[in-house]
Design a protein around this motif. Structure first.
Motif, PDB file in Angstrom:
ATOM      1  N   PRO A 197       0.791  -1.236   0.000  1.00  0.00           N
ATOM      2  CA  PRO A 197       0.000   0.000   0.000  1.00  0.00           C
ATOM      3  C   PRO A 197       0.823   1.286   0.000  1.00  0.00           C
ATOM      4  O   PRO A 197       0.376   2.310  -0.525  1.00  0.00           O
ATOM      5  N   PHE A 198       2.036   1.240   0.555  1.00  0.00           N
ATOM      6  CA  PHE A 198       2.864   2.444   0.621  1.00  0.00           C
ATOM      7  C   PHE A 198       3.888   2.518  -0.510  1.00  0.00           C
ATOM      8  O   PHE A 198       4.722   3.418  -0.538  1.00  0.00           O
ATOM      9  N   GLY A 199       3.839   1.588  -1.432  1.00  0.00           N
ATOM     10  CA  GLY A 199       4.797   1.552  -2.542  1.00  0.00           C
ATOM     11  C   GLY A 199       4.084   1.415  -3.861  1.00  0.00           C
ATOM     12  O   GLY A 199       3.429   2.344  -4.326  1.00  0.00           O
ATOM     13  N   ASP A 200       4.164   0.208  -4.450  1.00  0.00           N
ATOM     14  CA  ASP A 200       3.563  -0.031  -5.760  1.00  0.00           C
ATOM     15  C   ASP A 200       2.050   0.108  -5.762  1.00  0.00           C
ATOM     16  O   ASP A 200       1.439   0.193  -6.823  1.00  0.00           O
ATOM     17  N   GLY A 201       1.429   0.156  -4.588  1.00  0.00           N
ATOM     18  CA  GLY A 201      -0.022   0.278  -4.487  1.00  0.00           C
ATOM     19  C   GLY A 201      -0.537   1.709  -4.440  1.00  0.00           C
ATOM     20  O   GLY A 201      -1.712   1.928  -4.146  1.00  0.00           O
ATOM     21  N   TRP A 202       0.331   2.694  -4.751  1.00  0.00           N
ATOM     22  CA  TRP A 202      -0.154   4.086  -4.784  1.00  0.00           C
ATOM     23  C   TRP A 202      -1.261   4.207  -5.828  1.00  0.00           C
ATOM     24  O   TRP A 202      -1.368   3.385  -6.743  1.00  0.00           O
ATOM     25  N   LEU A 203      -2.098   5.254  -5.698  1.00  0.00           N
ATOM     26  CA  LEU A 203      -3.270   5.359  -6.559  1.00  0.00           C
ATOM     27  C   LEU A 203      -3.185   6.486  -7.591  1.00  0.00           C
ATOM     28  O   LEU A 203      -3.329   6.237  -8.781  1.00  0.00           O
ATOM     29  N   VAL A 204      -3.022   7.727  -7.141  1.00  0.00           N
ATOM     30  CA  VAL A 204      -3.015   8.866  -8.064  1.00  0.00           C
ATOM     31  C   VAL A 204      -1.962   9.888  -7.658  1.00  0.00           C
ATOM     32  O   VAL A 204      -1.540   9.944  -6.499  1.00  0.00           O
ATOM     33  N   LYS A 205      -1.575  10.710  -8.638  1.00  0.00           N
ATOM     34  CA  LYS A 205      -0.741  11.886  -8.381  1.00  0.00           C
ATOM     35  C   LYS A 205      -1.562  13.101  -8.766  1.00  0.00           C
ATOM     36  O   LYS A 205      -2.204  13.121  -9.820  1.00  0.00           O
ATOM     37  N   VAL A 206      -1.520  14.100  -7.887  1.00  0.00           N
ATOM     38  CA  VAL A 206      -2.353  15.286  -8.046  1.00  0.00           C
ATOM     39  C   VAL A 206      -1.493  16.534  -7.943  1.00  0.00           C
ATOM     40  O   VAL A 206      -0.716  16.689  -7.002  1.00  0.00           O
ATOM     41  N   SER A 207      -1.654  17.436  -8.908  1.00  0.00           N
ATOM     42  CA  SER A 207      -1.014  18.746  -8.846  1.00  0.00           C
ATOM     43  C   SER A 207      -1.928  19.658  -8.029  1.00  0.00           C
ATOM     44  O   SER A 207      -3.124  19.771  -8.324  1.00  0.00           O
ATOM     45  N   PHE A 208      -1.380  20.292  -6.990  1.00  0.00           N
ATOM     46  CA  PHE A 208      -2.198  21.122  -6.100  1.00  0.00           C
ATOM     47  C   PHE A 208      -1.551  22.489  -5.902  1.00  0.00           C
ATOM     48  O   PHE A 208      -0.368  22.665  -6.173  1.00  0.00           O
ATOM     49  N   THR A 209      -2.343  23.437  -5.406  1.00  0.00           N
ATOM     50  CA  THR A 209      -1.800  24.767  -5.101  1.00  0.00           C
ATOM     51  C   THR A 209      -1.716  25.012  -3.605  1.00  0.00           C
ATOM     52  O   THR A 209      -0.932  25.840  -3.163  1.00  0.00           O
ATOM     53  N   ALA A 210      -2.531  24.303  -2.821  1.00  0.00           N
ATOM     54  CA  ALA A 210      -2.495  24.455  -1.361  1.00  0.00           C
ATOM     55  C   ALA A 210      -2.872  23.128  -0.718  1.00  0.00           C
ATOM     56  O   ALA A 210      -3.704  22.390  -1.246  1.00  0.00           O
ATOM     57  N   LEU A 211      -2.251  22.845   0.406  1.00  0.00           N
ATOM     58  CA  LEU A 211      -2.565  21.624   1.150  1.00  0.00           C
ATOM     59  C   LEU A 211      -3.525  21.944   2.286  1.00  0.00           C
ATOM     60  O   LEU A 211      -3.373  22.952   2.970  1.00  0.00           O
ATOM     61  N   PRO A 212      -4.488  21.064   2.521  1.00  0.00           N
ATOM     62  CA  PRO A 212      -5.322  21.225   3.717  1.00  0.00           C
ATOM     63  C   PRO A 212      -4.518  20.777   4.939  1.00  0.00           C
ATOM     64  O   PRO A 212      -3.396  20.288   4.812  1.00  0.00           O
ATOM     65  N   THR A 213      -5.096  20.889   6.092  1.00  0.00           N
ATOM     66  CA  THR A 213      -4.459  20.379   7.293  1.00  0.00           C
ATOM     67  C   THR A 213      -4.514  18.852   7.241  1.00  0.00           C
ATOM     68  O   THR A 213      -5.584  18.268   7.065  1.00  0.00           O
ATOM     69  N   LEU A 214      -3.369  18.236   7.345  1.00  0.00           N
ATOM     70  CA  LEU A 214      -3.267  16.777   7.289  1.00  0.00           C
ATOM     71  C   LEU A 214      -2.724  16.251   8.607  1.00  0.00           C
ATOM     72  O   LEU A 214      -2.202  17.015   9.420  1.00  0.00           O
ATOM     73  N   LEU A 215      -2.838  14.956   8.802  1.00  0.00           N
ATOM     74  CA  LEU A 215      -2.366  14.323  10.024  1.00  0.00           C
ATOM     75  C   LEU A 215      -0.928  13.854   9.867  1.00  0.00           C
ATOM     76  O   LEU A 215      -0.532  13.390   8.792  1.00  0.00           O
ATOM     77  N   SER A 216      -0.165  13.943  10.934  1.00  0.00           N
ATOM     78  CA  SER A 216       1.176  13.365  10.957  1.00  0.00           C
ATOM     79  C   SER A 216       1.042  11.852  11.160  1.00  0.00           C
ATOM     80  O   SER A 216      -0.042  11.338  11.468  1.00  0.00           O
ATOM     81  N   TYR A 217       2.140  11.151  11.041  1.00  0.00           N
ATOM     82  CA  TYR A 217       2.152   9.705  11.280  1.00  0.00           C
ATOM     83  C   TYR A 217       1.642   9.395  12.684  1.00  0.00           C
ATOM     84  O   TYR A 217       0.799   8.511  12.874  1.00  0.00           O
ATOM     85  N   ASP A 218       2.148  10.118  13.688  1.00  0.00           N
ATOM     86  CA  ASP A 218       1.738   9.873  15.071  1.00  0.00           C
ATOM     87  C   ASP A 218       0.262  10.173  15.289  1.00  0.00           C
ATOM     88  O   ASP A 218      -0.428   9.441  16.010  1.00  0.00           O
ATOM     89  N   GLU A 219      -0.237  11.244  14.675  1.00  0.00           N
ATOM     90  CA  GLU A 219      -1.656  11.583  14.810  1.00  0.00           C
ATOM     91  C   GLU A 219      -2.532  10.512  14.160  1.00  0.00           C
ATOM     92  O   GLU A 219      -3.570  10.125  14.702  1.00  0.00           O
ATOM     93  N   TYR A 220      -2.091  10.014  12.997  1.00  0.00           N
ATOM     94  CA  TYR A 220      -2.862   8.958  12.327  1.00  0.00           C
ATOM     95  C   TYR A 220      -2.833   7.671  13.148  1.00  0.00           C
ATOM     96  O   TYR A 220      -3.851   6.998  13.290  1.00  0.00           O
ATOM     97  N   ALA A 221      -1.676   7.331  13.685  1.00  0.00           N
ATOM     98  CA  ALA A 221      -1.555   6.142  14.531  1.00  0.00           C
ATOM     99  C   ALA A 221      -2.486   6.240  15.731  1.00  0.00           C
ATOM    100  O   ALA A 221      -3.124   5.254  16.117  1.00  0.00           O
ATOM    101  N   ALA A 222      -2.587   7.420  16.313  1.00  0.00           N
ATOM    102  CA  ALA A 222      -3.492   7.621  17.455  1.00  0.00           C
ATOM    103  C   ALA A 222      -4.951   7.456  17.017  1.00  0.00           C
ATOM    104  O   ALA A 222      -5.762   6.869  17.738  1.00  0.00           O
ATOM    105  N   LEU A 223      -5.268   7.947  15.816  1.00  0.00           N
ATOM    106  CA  LEU A 223      -6.637   7.840  15.284  1.00  0.00           C
ATOM    107  C   LEU A 223      -7.047   6.383  15.105  1.00  0.00           C
ATOM    108  O   LEU A 223      -8.170   5.999  15.426  1.00  0.00           O
ATOM    109  N   THR A 224      -6.132   5.574  14.607  1.00  0.00           N
ATOM    110  CA  THR A 224      -6.446   4.165  14.328  1.00  0.00           C
ATOM    111  C   THR A 224      -6.174   3.248  15.510  1.00  0.00           C
ATOM    112  O   THR A 224      -6.504   2.070  15.453  1.00  0.00           O
ATOM    113  N   GLY A 225      -5.558   3.782  16.537  1.00  0.00           N
ATOM    114  CA  GLY A 225      -5.250   2.970  17.705  1.00  0.00           C
ATOM    115  C   GLY A 225      -4.092   2.006  17.493  1.00  0.00           C
ATOM    116  O   GLY A 225      -3.975   1.003  18.174  1.00  0.00           O
ATOM    117  N   GLU A 226      -3.245   2.328  16.508  1.00  0.00           N
ATOM    118  CA  GLU A 226      -2.114   1.436  16.212  1.00  0.00           C
ATOM    119  C   GLU A 226      -0.816   2.006  16.735  1.00  0.00           C
ATOM    120  O   GLU A 226      -0.627   3.151  16.879  1.00  0.00           O
TER     121      GLU A 226
END
Length: 123
Positions: free
Chosen positions: A94-123
């Motif tokens: 999932p983190f390598g050959d399983g990528w899905l799309v590439k998107v050209s953007f002008t601004a990023l929304p607020t995203l989660l860090s690895y630690d924040e995502y881990a806390a969200l999923t309980g992993e």
């Protein structure tokens, strides 16, 4: 691709690798595991305009159908044809050959860090 600790995440279980003004997007190992064996992937067409939070594709597994949400506003510059042809890549890499799309953007929304995502999923 980058290590999971170097990526950013959404609450919808997508990862984002930012390189300049391009975001490579995939689903997390957590999402792939919850989906089960992926058997079909539908992605937006190259040149499509994406709106953050809107459904842009579909991932079907033997268990369920999941929606792919746009993590950023932008334009699709590339899709991973290998995943369309071999959907099991989403499960096996999932983190390598399983990528899905590439998107050209002008601004990023607020995203989660690895630690924040881990806390969200309980992993």
């Amino acid at each position: 691709m980058a290590a999971p600790q170097d990526l950013q995440y959404t609450a919808e279980h997508e990862w984002i690798l930012v390189e300049g003004d391009t975001a490579t997007v995939g689903i997390t190992a957590y999402a792939a595991e919850k989906l089960g064996d992926v058997v079909f992937v539908e992605l937006p067409e190259v040149g499509s305009t994406l709106a953050e939070g809107k459904v842009v594709g579909e991932i079907e597994s033997t268990k369920s159908v999941g929606e792919l949400f746009a993590p950023v506003d932008g334009t699709v510059t590339e899709i991973n044809d290998a995943v369309v042809d071999s959907p099991e890549l989403v499960n096996s890499d999932p983190f390598g050959d399983g990528w899905l799309v590439k998107v050209s953007f002008t601004a990023l929304p607020t995203l989660l860090s690895y630690d924040e995502y881990a806390a969200l999923t309980g992993e």
